[in-house]
Scaffold this motif. Structure first.
Motif, mmCIF file in Angstrom:
data_model
loop_
_atom_site.group_PDB
_atom_site.id
_atom_site.type_symbol
_atom_site.label_atom_id
_atom_site.label_comp_id
_atom_site.label_asym_id
_atom_site.label_seq_id
_atom_site.Cartn_x
_atom_site.Cartn_y
_atom_site.Cartn_z
ATOM 1 N N SER A 178 53.235 -41.892 -24.265
ATOM 2 C CA SER A 178 53.116 -42.034 -22.815
ATOM 3 C C SER A 178 53.893 -40.939 -22.099
ATOM 4 O O SER A 178 53.478 -40.457 -21.057
ATOM 5 N N ALA A 179 55.023 -40.520 -22.635
ATOM 6 C CA ALA A 179 55.782 -39.428 -22.037
ATOM 7 C C ALA A 179 55.001 -38.127 -22.153
ATOM 8 O O ALA A 179 55.054 -37.282 -21.270
ATOM 9 N N ALA A 180 54.261 -37.954 -23.212
ATOM 10 C CA ALA A 180 53.477 -36.745 -23.401
ATOM 11 C C ALA A 180 52.341 -36.677 -22.390
ATOM 12 O O ALA A 180 51.898 -35.590 -22.032
ATOM 13 N N ASP A 181 51.838 -37.804 -21.934
ATOM 14 C CA ASP A 181 50.764 -37.835 -20.955
ATOM 15 C C ASP A 181 51.253 -37.488 -19.556
ATOM 16 O O ASP A 181 50.461 -37.155 -18.689
ATOM 17 N N SER A 182 52.538 -37.596 -19.321
ATOM 18 C CA SER A 182 53.119 -37.291 -18.022
ATOM 19 C C SER A 182 53.104 -35.783 -17.806
ATOM 20 O O SER A 182 53.473 -35.022 -18.690
ATOM 21 N N LYS A 183 52.641 -35.354 -16.625
ATOM 22 C CA LYS A 183 52.620 -33.920 -16.369
ATOM 23 C C LYS A 183 53.202 -33.621 -14.994
ATOM 24 O O LYS A 183 53.206 -34.475 -14.102
ATOM 25 N N ALA A 184 53.698 -32.402 -14.837
ATOM 26 C CA ALA A 184 54.282 -31.968 -13.576
ATOM 27 C C ALA A 184 53.179 -31.534 -12.626
ATOM 28 O O ALA A 184 52.244 -30.830 -13.023
ATOM 29 N N MET A 185 53.290 -31.983 -11.386
ATOM 30 C CA MET A 185 52.324 -31.611 -10.352
ATOM 31 C C MET A 185 53.064 -31.433 -9.032
ATOM 32 O O MET A 185 54.048 -32.124 -8.777
ATOM 33 N N ASN A 186 52.578 -30.544 -8.206
ATOM 34 C CA ASN A 186 53.093 -30.397 -6.847
ATOM 35 C C ASN A 186 52.026 -30.875 -5.882
ATOM 36 O O ASN A 186 50.828 -30.747 -6.141
ATOM 37 N N GLY A 187 52.478 -31.415 -4.754
ATOM 38 C CA GLY A 187 51.542 -31.879 -3.745
ATOM 39 C C GLY A 187 52.265 -32.544 -2.600
ATOM 40 O O GLY A 187 53.457 -32.311 -2.378
ATOM 41 N N VAL B 237 42.809 -36.286 -3.728
ATOM 42 C CA VAL B 237 43.600 -37.438 -3.308
ATOM 43 C C VAL B 237 43.610 -38.458 -4.439
ATOM 44 O O VAL B 237 42.561 -38.865 -4.936
ATOM 45 N N TRP B 238 44.802 -38.860 -4.845
ATOM 46 C CA TRP B 238 45.002 -39.828 -5.928
ATOM 47 C C TRP B 238 45.747 -41.042 -5.384
ATOM 48 O O TRP B 238 46.744 -40.894 -4.678
ATOM 49 N N THR B 239 45.291 -42.239 -5.723
ATOM 50 C CA THR B 239 46.053 -43.428 -5.363
ATOM 51 C C THR B 239 47.310 -43.472 -6.231
ATOM 52 O O THR B 239 47.337 -42.915 -7.324
ATOM 53 N N ILE B 240 48.333 -44.121 -5.733
ATOM 54 C CA ILE B 240 49.608 -44.225 -6.448
ATOM 55 C C ILE B 240 49.770 -45.672 -6.884
ATOM 56 O O ILE B 240 49.824 -46.569 -6.044
ATOM 57 N N ASP B 241 49.834 -45.907 -8.196
ATOM 58 C CA ASP B 241 49.902 -47.295 -8.669
ATOM 59 C C ASP B 241 51.302 -47.886 -8.609
ATOM 60 O O ASP B 241 51.478 -49.063 -8.860
ATOM 61 N N ASN B 242 52.304 -47.090 -8.250
ATOM 62 C CA ASN B 242 53.651 -47.605 -8.011
ATOM 63 C C ASN B 242 54.171 -47.018 -6.688
ATOM 64 O O ASN B 242 55.082 -46.204 -6.660
ATOM 65 N N PRO B 243 53.585 -47.451 -5.559
ATOM 66 C CA PRO B 243 53.873 -46.846 -4.256
ATOM 67 C C PRO B 243 55.327 -46.936 -3.793
ATOM 68 O O PRO B 243 55.755 -46.111 -2.987
ATOM 69 N N ASP B 244 56.084 -47.897 -4.301
ATOM 70 C CA ASP B 244 57.497 -47.981 -3.905
ATOM 71 C C ASP B 244 58.285 -46.746 -4.327
ATOM 72 O O ASP B 244 59.308 -46.423 -3.731
ATOM 73 N N SER B 245 57.790 -46.026 -5.331
ATOM 74 C CA SER B 245 58.506 -44.857 -5.832
ATOM 75 C C SER B 245 58.486 -43.681 -4.861
ATOM 76 O O SER B 245 59.256 -42.740 -5.022
ATOM 77 N N VAL B 246 57.623 -43.712 -3.841
ATOM 78 C CA VAL B 246 57.503 -42.574 -2.923
ATOM 79 C C VAL B 246 57.959 -42.897 -1.505
ATOM 80 O O VAL B 246 57.771 -42.082 -0.605
ATOM 81 N N HIS C 196 50.611 -42.645 -11.831
ATOM 82 C CA HIS C 196 51.846 -43.419 -11.905
ATOM 83 C C HIS C 196 52.967 -42.394 -11.805
ATOM 84 O O HIS C 196 53.093 -41.520 -12.674
ATOM 85 N N ILE C 197 53.752 -42.459 -10.757
ATOM 86 C CA ILE C 197 54.831 -41.499 -10.529
ATOM 87 C C ILE C 197 56.006 -41.864 -11.433
ATOM 88 O O ILE C 197 56.600 -42.924 -11.295
ATOM 89 N N ASP C 198 56.328 -40.948 -12.364
ATOM 90 C CA ASP C 198 57.469 -41.155 -13.253
ATOM 91 C C ASP C 198 58.748 -40.639 -12.621
ATOM 92 O O ASP C 198 59.805 -41.221 -12.783
ATOM 93 N N SER C 199 58.661 -39.508 -11.905
ATOM 94 C CA SER C 199 59.812 -38.969 -11.169
ATOM 95 C C SER C 199 59.290 -38.158 -10.003
ATOM 96 O O SER C 199 58.171 -37.641 -10.037
ATOM 97 N N ILE C 200 60.117 -38.061 -8.957
ATOM 98 C CA ILE C 200 59.715 -37.344 -7.745
ATOM 99 C C ILE C 200 60.934 -36.680 -7.126
ATOM 100 O O ILE C 200 62.035 -37.236 -7.166
ATOM 101 N N GLU C 201 60.721 -35.500 -6.572
ATOM 102 C CA GLU C 201 61.775 -34.809 -5.822
ATOM 103 C C GLU C 201 61.098 -33.876 -4.827
ATOM 104 O O GLU C 201 59.907 -33.558 -4.963
#
Length: 107
Positions: A20-29, A68-77, A99-104
């Motif tokens: 699951s960590a391998a499926d996580s990718k970095a994106m800007n937006g 545009v992508w829906t966010i399945d864990n909206p509290d994270s943003v 699914h947002i794993d981390s955000i900055e």
């Protein structure tokens, strides 16, 4: 026998976490809202905040493709409405969701 089963379970658990960590990718937006989507990308946070308070859901707008992508864990943003962000996320293309794993804040 119980030790072998416990060890096998541990290996499977760690494999699943690594996969699951391998499926996580970095994106800007941008973090926008479901009503205005990509129209708000880069235009500030006031309208996004107002739309979310009015019942719209937050969405992630991919910087490069303006998708545009829906966010399945909206509290994270919550702290990033309207902001340009760098995220590590796991995407589900069939549901067009992330699914947002981390955000900055993006640099």
């Amino acid at each position: 026998m119980k030790r072998i089963a416990a060890a096998a379970l541990a290996v499977l658990t760690f494999s699943a976490v690594a996969a699951s960590a391998a499926d996580s990718k970095a994106m800007n937006g941008w973090i926008s809202d479901s009503m205005c989507g990509a129209k708000h990308a880069g235009s500030g946070s006031e309208c996004v905040k107002k739309c979310v308070q009015g019942g719209m859901t937050p969405v992630f707008v991919d910087e490069g493709k303006k998708q545009v992508w829906t966010i399945d864990n909206p509290d994270s943003v919550k702290k990033y409405y309207g902001d340009h962000v760098a995220v590590k996320a796991t995407a589900d293309a069939s549901k067009k969701s992330v699914h947002i794993d981390s955000i900055e804040a993006a640099k």
